[in-house]
Design an enzyme around this catalytic site. Structure first.
Site, mmCIF file in Angstrom:
data_model
loop_
_atom_site.group_PDB
_atom_site.id
_atom_site.type_symbol
_atom_site.label_atom_id
_atom_site.label_comp_id
_atom_site.label_asym_id
_atom_site.label_seq_id
_atom_site.Cartn_x
_atom_site.Cartn_y
_atom_site.Cartn_z
ATOM 1 N N GLY A 59 0.835 -1.196 0.000
ATOM 2 C CA GLY A 59 0.000 0.000 0.000
ATOM 3 C C GLY A 59 0.868 1.243 0.000
ATOM 4 O O GLY A 59 2.072 1.173 0.298
ATOM 5 N N TYR A 87 4.106 -3.017 2.461
ATOM 6 C CA TYR A 87 3.475 -2.341 3.596
ATOM 7 C C TYR A 87 2.871 -3.353 4.563
ATOM 8 O O TYR A 87 2.922 -3.172 5.784
ATOM 9 C CB TYR A 87 2.394 -1.381 3.101
ATOM 10 N N HIS A 173 7.806 -7.470 -4.095
ATOM 11 C CA HIS A 173 6.482 -7.837 -4.613
ATOM 12 C C HIS A 173 6.572 -9.107 -5.448
ATOM 13 O O HIS A 173 6.921 -9.061 -6.625
ATOM 14 C CB HIS A 173 5.911 -6.696 -5.453
ATOM 15 N N GLU A 175 4.159 -10.780 -6.617
ATOM 16 C CA GLU A 175 3.018 -10.925 -7.523
ATOM 17 C C GLU A 175 3.265 -10.345 -8.914
ATOM 18 O O GLU A 175 2.539 -10.671 -9.862
ATOM 19 C CB GLU A 175 1.767 -10.266 -6.905
ATOM 20 N N SER A 228 -25.694 -8.283 -24.691
ATOM 21 C CA SER A 228 -25.054 -7.183 -25.397
ATOM 22 C C SER A 228 -24.179 -7.662 -26.545
ATOM 23 O O SER A 228 -23.758 -6.868 -27.378
ATOM 24 C CB SER A 228 -24.188 -6.380 -24.422
ATOM 25 N N GLY A 229 -23.874 -8.963 -26.569
ATOM 26 C CA GLY A 229 -22.927 -9.480 -27.544
ATOM 27 C C GLY A 229 -21.525 -9.564 -27.006
ATOM 28 O O GLY A 229 -20.636 -10.140 -27.637
ATOM 29 N N GLY A 230 -21.277 -8.968 -25.805
ATOM 30 C CA GLY A 230 -19.961 -9.041 -25.191
ATOM 31 C C GLY A 230 -19.733 -10.361 -24.490
ATOM 32 O O GLY A 230 -20.640 -11.198 -24.367
ATOM 33 N N VAL A 231 -18.518 -10.548 -23.987
ATOM 34 C CA VAL A 231 -18.139 -11.818 -23.367
ATOM 35 C C VAL A 231 -18.987 -12.113 -22.133
ATOM 36 O O VAL A 231 -19.541 -13.204 -21.987
ATOM 37 C CB VAL A 231 -16.647 -11.806 -22.987
ATOM 38 N N SER A 233 -21.968 -10.975 -20.876
ATOM 39 C CA SER A 233 -23.393 -11.271 -21.021
ATOM 40 C C SER A 233 -23.607 -12.551 -21.817
ATOM 41 O O SER A 233 -24.571 -13.290 -21.578
ATOM 42 C CB SER A 233 -24.124 -10.099 -21.677
ATOM 43 N N SER A 234 -22.705 -12.856 -22.745
ATOM 44 C CA SER A 234 -22.839 -14.084 -23.527
ATOM 45 C C SER A 234 -22.623 -15.314 -22.662
ATOM 46 O O SER A 234 -23.370 -16.304 -22.749
ATOM 47 C CB SER A 234 -21.846 -14.075 -24.692
ATOM 48 N N LYS A 374 -12.177 -11.713 -15.253
ATOM 49 C CA LYS A 374 -12.469 -11.803 -16.684
ATOM 50 C C LYS A 374 -11.888 -13.071 -17.318
ATOM 51 O O LYS A 374 -12.556 -13.735 -18.117
ATOM 52 C CB LYS A 374 -11.895 -10.574 -17.394
#
Length: 518
Positions: A59, A87, A173, A175, A228-231, A233-234, A374
């Site tokens: 942080g 942190y 870090h 990650e 909507s046709g997007g990933v 909502s599909s 995603k």
């Protein structure tokens, strides 16, 4: 209801790190479920999740700043392993008796890391390696309760372990990709220290969500899903159709601002292939008439949003048995909204906040994807059998081409933009770059430029190409598309799209620019 993968959970306390979601994704990539939590989460809330371990993020604060984020002391007494980063390490070491002071010189960027004690946390990490640093404070004196595991030339306590507690701290870090052996450190912490088994699997998640949807939605009820046709909502529609069959009703609003052949793609995929009950609201004229002459991007968004709500309400009225509205909310949306334990929630969440649609519609909101990132949604889409062109398609803004057609919206300008955008995507795909770039699109600029076409002077439109590489869309760099691909794309757009005589390439990063132009 808890999926098999959630039977082992890592709770991540976020102290304001820009990498918090990246840490959560790193854990999930190891097939271990993770949730982000507020730094002031109570020990009772954490204990209720039955965590296998805790991770404290970095942080921007100093542990001595007024209002610096802190965790509750009894969190340290839960008896589960803790990995504290930057942190998080400074704060926890201070709470356990160490002395924290400003470093003699701020350490930022790659640092030479020397492993002085090959503890299990650093198993399989070379004795000399690199760690990515970003800190002003550091442990000055750990006291006698810590074993020192690693150092850098300017940070003598770059990694520590408490002698009596299952606590591990790293000043660097692990990650980020700039720490080349961070992957091994996460392996060691999750599997050797926390004794995780890797139970977080998308197939198990899908089965659990399908069961829960069937349990929540009564046999005489319906669910409406806005496609909507997007990933997102599909995938949502495909999952709910598998659970509910004809009790799912999908509404697809054609607002006249979609990509080339978008309507046909959605209708053929969901109507013809998956046999989903799909209603297409062909409302292009209604949207475009309201947008006529509008140039301000915020006004465009307002008009599109209000018109969408009106159209959706009218179509939804044809489904009187619908009690639920499905929405493709993802885990980053939940975290950033500040809801719950920074996103800790069941797979299905019901409430009356329908994400911008008016409350008087009377729906409860159902969000089967709200636990997922995603990349996990894409995995679900593949497992459900969605075609690659939908699962891996690039993000598309909610207002559609309205915010890529800069200046006033007209049907002719939208047609010009669609053709140019389609050519760009064809060439990116042909060059095997579509999956290698995160977002690629064309923008029609509100200017014209002088050119020479044939034997005459032209004064025509300018198209900008935008392509970015990013893993999280919070920061992005412009894609290094080969010159020959750009050349072919430019030539095709100028030769095939009437009214365009110039193509430019946007080489700005985010920040300071945004990915979209409006």
């Amino acid at each position: 209801m808890t999926t098999a993968g959630q039977s082992e959970t890592i709770v991540i306390l976020d102290f304001g790190s820009q990498y918090a979601q990246l840490i959560a994704r790193r854990v999930r990539e190891k097939k271990v479920y993770s949730v982000l939590a507020r730094p002031d989460v109570t020990a009772e809330e954490v204990r209720a999740l039955n965590p296998k371990g805790l991770i404290f993020t970095g942080g921007p604060a100093s542990v001595y700043d007024d209002g610096a984020p802190i965790c509750r002391r009894d969190i340290l007494d839960l008896g589960v392993p803790i990995l504290a980063i930057c942190y998080g390490m400074q704060l926890t070491c201070k709470m356990l008796g160490a002395d924290i002071q400003p470093a003699a010189s701020r350490e930022y960027g790659r640092a030479q890391l020397s492993i002085t004690n090959p503890n299990v946390l650093l198993k399989n990490v070379p004795q000399k390696t690199t760690g990515w640093m970003s800190h002003g404070d550091q442990v000055r004196d750990p006291g006698g309760d810590f074993d020192i595991l690693a150092e850098t030339p300017t940070c003598p306590f770059a990694a520590v372990k408490h002698k009596a507690r299952p606590f591990y701290g790293v000043q660097f870090h692990p990650e980020v990709a700039h720490t080349p052996h961070g992957n091994e450190i996460f392996d060691n912490f999750l599997y050797d220290i926390c004794d995780c088994q890797g139970l977080w699997k998308m197939s198990s998640f899908i089965d659990a969500v399908l069961d829960e949807v069937r349990e929540v939605v009564a046999d005489d009820e319906q669910v409406i899903c806005g496609l909507s046709g997007g990933v997102d909502s599909s995938v949502l529609a495909a999952m709910l159709h598998k659970a509910l069959g004809d009790r799912l009703a999908c509404i697809f609003v054609d607002n006249g601002l979609l990509r080339l052949n978008e309507v046909e793609l959605v209708e053929s995929t969901f109507g013809d292939h998956f046999h989903v009950r799909l209603t297409t609201a062909r409302s292009a004229d209604r949207f475009l008439d309201k947008l006529a002459g509008v140039s301000d991007p915020q006004e465009k968004r307002r008009i599109i949003g209000h018109t969408f709500i009106d159209v959706f309400k009218e179509v939804a009225a044809a489904f009187p048995k619908a009690s639920y509205l499905a929405q493709g909310t993802l885990y980053p949306d939940v975290v950033e909204s500040g809801h719950s334990l920074a996103g800790q929630a069941a797979n299905i969440k019901l409430h009356h906040n329908v994400g911008g649609l008016p409350a008087e519609l009377g729906f409860e909101l159902i969000e089967p994807l709200r636990d997922l990132f995603k990349d996990e949604v894409r995995q679900v889409g593949e497992l459900l059998g969605l075609p690659e062109q939908i699962v891996w398609r690039h993000p598309f803004p909610g207002p559609g081409l309205a915010v890529r057609c800069l200046g006033p919206i007209t049907r002719d300008r939208l047609d010009t933009l669609r053709q140019a955008d389609n050519i760009l995507l064809e060439e990116i795909t042909a060059a095997n770059l579509y999956r290698k770039t995160a977002q690629t699109f064309a923008v029609l600029l509100p200017i014209q430029s002088v050119g020479v076409m044939g034997d005459g002077r032209s004064y025509e439109n300018v198209v900008a190409i935008r392509s970015v590489d990013t893993s999280d869309f919070m920061t992005a760099d412009w894609s290094r598309i080969p010159y020959e691909v750009l050349e072919t794309t430019s030539n095709r757009i100028i030769n095939e799209v009437r009214g365009v005589n110039r193509v430019v390439y946007d080489i700005s990063s985010k920040p300071p620019a945004t990915i979209e132009w409006e």
